[in-house]
Design an enzyme around this catalytic site. Sequence first.
Site, PDB file in Angstrom:
ATOM      1  N   HIS A  19       0.212 -40.178  11.558  1.00 45.19           N
ATOM      2  CA  HIS A  19      -0.936 -40.795  10.896  1.00 45.19           C
ATOM      3  C   HIS A  19      -0.448 -41.678   9.749  1.00 45.19           C
ATOM      4  O   HIS A  19      -0.552 -41.337   8.580  1.00 45.19           O
ATOM      5  CB  HIS A  19      -1.902 -39.731  10.383  1.00 45.19           C
ATOM      6  CG  HIS A  19      -3.293 -40.224  10.198  1.00 45.19           C
ATOM      7  ND1 HIS A  19      -4.139 -40.515  11.245  1.00 45.19           N
ATOM      8  CD2 HIS A  19      -4.013 -40.495   9.081  1.00 45.19           C
ATOM      9  CE1 HIS A  19      -5.306 -40.934  10.790  1.00 45.19           C
ATOM     10  NE2 HIS A  19      -5.254 -40.931   9.473  1.00 45.19           N
TER      11      HIS A  19
ATOM     12  N   SER B 200      -8.231 -44.786  10.815  1.00 45.66           N
ATOM     13  CA  SER B 200      -8.658 -43.454  10.404  1.00 45.66           C
ATOM     14  C   SER B 200     -10.165 -43.487  10.120  1.00 45.66           C
ATOM     15  O   SER B 200     -10.952 -43.727  11.034  1.00 45.66           O
ATOM     16  CB  SER B 200      -7.858 -42.969   9.204  1.00 45.66           C
ATOM     17  OG  SER B 200      -8.020 -41.586   9.018  1.00 45.66           O
TER      18      SER B 200
ATOM     19  N   ASP C 155       0.051 -38.007  16.160  1.00 43.82           N
ATOM     20  CA  ASP C 155      -0.846 -37.994  15.004  1.00 43.82           C
ATOM     21  C   ASP C 155      -1.190 -36.554  14.637  1.00 43.82           C
ATOM     22  O   ASP C 155      -1.625 -35.766  15.484  1.00 43.82           O
ATOM     23  CB  ASP C 155      -2.119 -38.778  15.338  1.00 43.82           C
ATOM     24  CG  ASP C 155      -2.913 -39.182  14.105  1.00 43.82           C
ATOM     25  OD1 ASP C 155      -3.045 -38.351  13.184  1.00 43.82           O
ATOM     26  OD2 ASP C 155      -3.418 -40.317  14.075  1.00 43.82           O
TER      27      ASP C 155
END
Length: 559
Positions: A489, A212, A451
């Site tokens: 995610h 990330s 995601d």
Amino acid sequence: MTARVRNACAVGALVWTSLAMGRGTPGSGGEKAPVPPLRLPPTVPMRCTELAGLALPASEIGLPTRGAQIDSAAMIAIAAPGNVDGEYCRVVGSIKPLKASAPDIRFELNLPRRWNGRALQFGGGGYSGVVVSGTGTVPFSPDQPPLARGYATFGDDSGHVGNPGLAAFGLVDEAVINFGYAHLKKTHDVALALIARSYGRLPEKMYFAGGSTGGREGYTVIQRFPDDYDGVIANSPALNFSGVRLLGVQVGQAEYRNPGGFIPPALLDLMYRRTLAACDALDGAADGIVSNVAACRALEPQLIQSLRCAPQAQAEDDNCLTDAQLKTLLVLRDGLQLPYPLAWGISRYRGYNVFQGTHFTGMLGLAHSAERLPEPGFFSNGYLYAQGDAYIRYFVTRDDTASSMQFDVQHPGRYLPRLVDLSGTIGAMNPDMSRFIAHGGKLITLQGLADEVISPNQTIAYYRALIARYGDAQVDSFMRLYMVPGFQHGNGVFIPSVDMLGALDDWVTHGLAPQTLVAVDLARATNGRSRPLCRYPAFPRYTGHGNLDRAENFRCVEP
């Protein structure tokens, strides 16, 4: 099979967790392959406690600072409570900013008694603000933490304290520069200086790993400091940081400024179930995972039509989506298109796989409340919007009373120069990786096709830009991209566990380029099943024979 949270790196409200696994539970359909015995490097002479109180001069750091201070250095015994990393020296310190009004960069460095001659820098998450300790496992990798394997590990807080998601440090210029890129170089140089003082030599190999924000940082070190790293693991990278924040603002405006734009979680679940019904089996296996995203996308018009409310339907109908609600989803699907370029000529942020198996009802999904709070929250008002709102107030306008509801993303007026400057300071969209390639650097990126925070299509677009610049053969020589069906995610219906650090080190050290890998599922409901981890653009397709929970019964095929 149980998943143990070891070393959490905050990603906004949720965390990109470093997950380790035990053996399979009954009914899991598969078991993780036994972890081979850890081959420990030999014990080496080292200095530890002598480092405490040391002051490193600014001349040892490649970017301007006022030097670094070591606050403590102590050996951690193998038998210390909670220690899974073997015997090591824990060093804690801070790097001093140029201006006293800016925060320190706090860091931790771990020096193993049994050193393998390598070092690993960990990236942060969200807006960081929390020291990444460098202990525990690499996110979504099996047991055997890097420190226990003999890596010297280190991480920092990116140059500010606290990760509430509100990004108040955006008001401080030096803190913004540190967060964007400078903390990476500063901490790297301090860590290497301390490693040399402890062991009497520098590392033979220097790696970076993050997801990330940490994924963006991985690409950042390749683009800005390419000679410092031999290999990088950069997962779900927030490459176009400004793009995702501005898109978040547009999503929030669609939800809260457009009448009827809010979508209740029950309707998001309806959309998700309809998507599974249409697309789950397109890979030959009805397993709860949309793997053939391209084939699913071809069905998108029919799926949208099946979700659309009839003209006479009531706005509160819980079996269909109104035009206003569909418009919100289309903002997500279509992404951001700007009439002006940001840094590196970028004017787009690719949209999400909204109708291809992405679930938007979790902590990092869309809004759960029809009411916009005065201080938008991740869960109540949606992660993308809450982060975008904070970005506008603290980074762009530098006015915490500014209204993101009224901010014109398409025509930002006097804020345009600020947006362009920020996109260069924090973003990692520079396609020039020539120096990293030239010295033999290697890069592995893994991301979920589902995601909901970092668009998988943005990552794919950057990869394709590299192909256009360097050609397939050269990109294959230094990069691997693995797009994982069902993975969101840090969560999802398939959460992959795979030894990416081992794969990276084999590639860098022995020239063994990774191809198809095998990932074991960490998701609670399906813990222990396995799938091939296919190189993009391939996806795993069921052969039609054998246990659906075993990777050997799938083949990587291209759409």
